[in-house]
Scaffold this motif. Structure first.
Motif, PDB file in Angstrom:
ATOM      1  N   LEU A   1       1.520  10.703   4.404  1.00  0.00           N
ATOM      2  CA  LEU A   1       2.171   9.596   3.716  1.00  0.00           C
ATOM      3  C   LEU A   1       3.616   9.393   4.190  1.00  0.00           C
ATOM      4  O   LEU A   1       4.028   8.263   4.492  1.00  0.00           O
ATOM      5  N   LEU A   2       4.390  10.444   4.284  1.00  0.00           N
ATOM      6  CA  LEU A   2       5.780  10.297   4.719  1.00  0.00           C
ATOM      7  C   LEU A   2       5.865   9.839   6.167  1.00  0.00           C
ATOM      8  O   LEU A   2       6.721   9.025   6.513  1.00  0.00           O
ATOM      9  N   VAL A   3       4.967  10.335   7.011  1.00  0.00           N
ATOM     10  CA  VAL A   3       4.961   9.918   8.415  1.00  0.00           C
ATOM     11  C   VAL A   3       4.627   8.434   8.514  1.00  0.00           C
ATOM     12  O   VAL A   3       5.270   7.695   9.281  1.00  0.00           O
TER      13      VAL A   3
ATOM     14  N   ILE B   1       0.841  -1.205   0.000  1.00  0.00           N
ATOM     15  CA  ILE B   1       0.000   0.000   0.000  1.00  0.00           C
ATOM     16  C   ILE B   1       0.870   1.246   0.000  1.00  0.00           C
ATOM     17  O   ILE B   1       0.648   2.177  -0.797  1.00  0.00           O
ATOM     18  N   LEU B   2       1.870   1.274   0.871  1.00  0.00           N
ATOM     19  CA  LEU B   2       2.752   2.444   0.936  1.00  0.00           C
ATOM     20  C   LEU B   2       3.531   2.634  -0.363  1.00  0.00           C
ATOM     21  O   LEU B   2       3.676   3.760  -0.840  1.00  0.00           O
ATOM     22  N   CYS B   3       4.032   1.545  -0.933  1.00  0.00           N
ATOM     23  CA  CYS B   3       4.797   1.655  -2.189  1.00  0.00           C
ATOM     24  C   CYS B   3       3.938   2.222  -3.318  1.00  0.00           C
ATOM     25  O   CYS B   3       4.387   3.103  -4.060  1.00  0.00           O
ATOM     26  N   VAL B   4       2.701   1.727  -3.444  1.00  0.00           N
ATOM     27  CA  VAL B   4       1.812   2.216  -4.501  1.00  0.00           C
ATOM     28  C   VAL B   4       1.499   3.690  -4.275  1.00  0.00           C
ATOM     29  O   VAL B   4       1.544   4.489  -5.216  1.00  0.00           O
TER      30      VAL B   4
ATOM     31  N   VAL C   1       6.743  13.535  -3.123  1.00  0.00           N
ATOM     32  CA  VAL C   1       5.621  13.298  -2.216  1.00  0.00           C
ATOM     33  C   VAL C   1       5.191  14.667  -1.709  1.00  0.00           C
ATOM     34  O   VAL C   1       5.913  15.331  -0.973  1.00  0.00           O
ATOM     35  N   ASP C   2       4.042  15.085  -2.151  1.00  0.00           N
ATOM     36  CA  ASP C   2       3.530  16.423  -1.834  1.00  0.00           C
ATOM     37  C   ASP C   2       2.783  16.384  -0.501  1.00  0.00           C
ATOM     38  O   ASP C   2       1.828  15.636  -0.341  1.00  0.00           O
ATOM     39  N   ARG C   3       3.227  17.207   0.436  1.00  0.00           N
ATOM     40  CA  ARG C   3       2.601  17.214   1.763  1.00  0.00           C
ATOM     41  C   ARG C   3       1.188  17.777   1.731  1.00  0.00           C
ATOM     42  O   ARG C   3       0.402  17.530   2.625  1.00  0.00           O
TER      43      ARG C   3
END
Length: 164
Positions: A155-157, A132-135, A147-149
């Motif tokens: 997502l990054l957290v 899930i995280l990789c996709v 990766v846009d915050r």
């Protein structure tokens, strides 16, 4: 030799203005669909897709397939048979070009829906969580170049918590 002379050009009783109007009206009757209409076709086809029977791993593979297929249709859409030059030097899509464009959009919309579906899933184990995280990360990078915050604030957290 035995060459036949060219016949004289046919004479028409219509003026040049009348013939031009006839051509314009014929073109208006056969005008290609707008970009919005073509996007709507791709969107509606993607909306009809049922993700229920797919596992998280299946969705991750489906995401990769739609990603590759989208690139493939984009390459086909760049082929000479997919566009013609209009009289003013602009490129216009042929029927094949419009078909390739619809398929490219369909894959893009399907990929977006696949990411939305996989993001809703609750992972059963660490392997599913990683898929899930990789996709989600791949999709963010494909769409935004990073990766846009603003688009994916957590997502990054989540990735840092999962992968330390």
């Amino acid at each position: 030799m035995n060459a036949k002379p060219n016949p004289p050009p046919s004479r028409s009783d219509r003026t040049l203005r009348e013939r031009a109007e006839a051509v314009r009206s014929a073109a208006a009757r056969h005008s290609p669909p707008s970009l919005d209409a073509r996007l709507d076709v791709g969107r509606s086809l993607a909306d009809q897709f049922d993700f229920a029977p797919f596992s998280v791993v299946d969705l991750a593979r489906l995401y990769e397939l739609t990603r590759q297929t989208d690139e493939y249709w984009g390459q086909i859409g760049s082929m000479p048979l997919c566009s013609n030059e209009d009289g003013q030097g602009f490129s216009v899509l042929t029927n094949l070009g419009r078909f390739a464009e619809i398929e490219e959009h369909r894959m893009a919309f399907l990929r977006d829906k696949c990411v939305a579906e996989i993001s809703r899933r609750v992972p059963a184990n660490d392997a599913e969580r990683d898929e899930i995280l990789c996709v989600r990360i791949m999709h963010e990078i494909d769409c935004n170049g990073r990766v846009d915050r603003l688009d994916a604030p957590t997502l990054l957290v989540e990735a840092l918590k999962a992968w330390g």
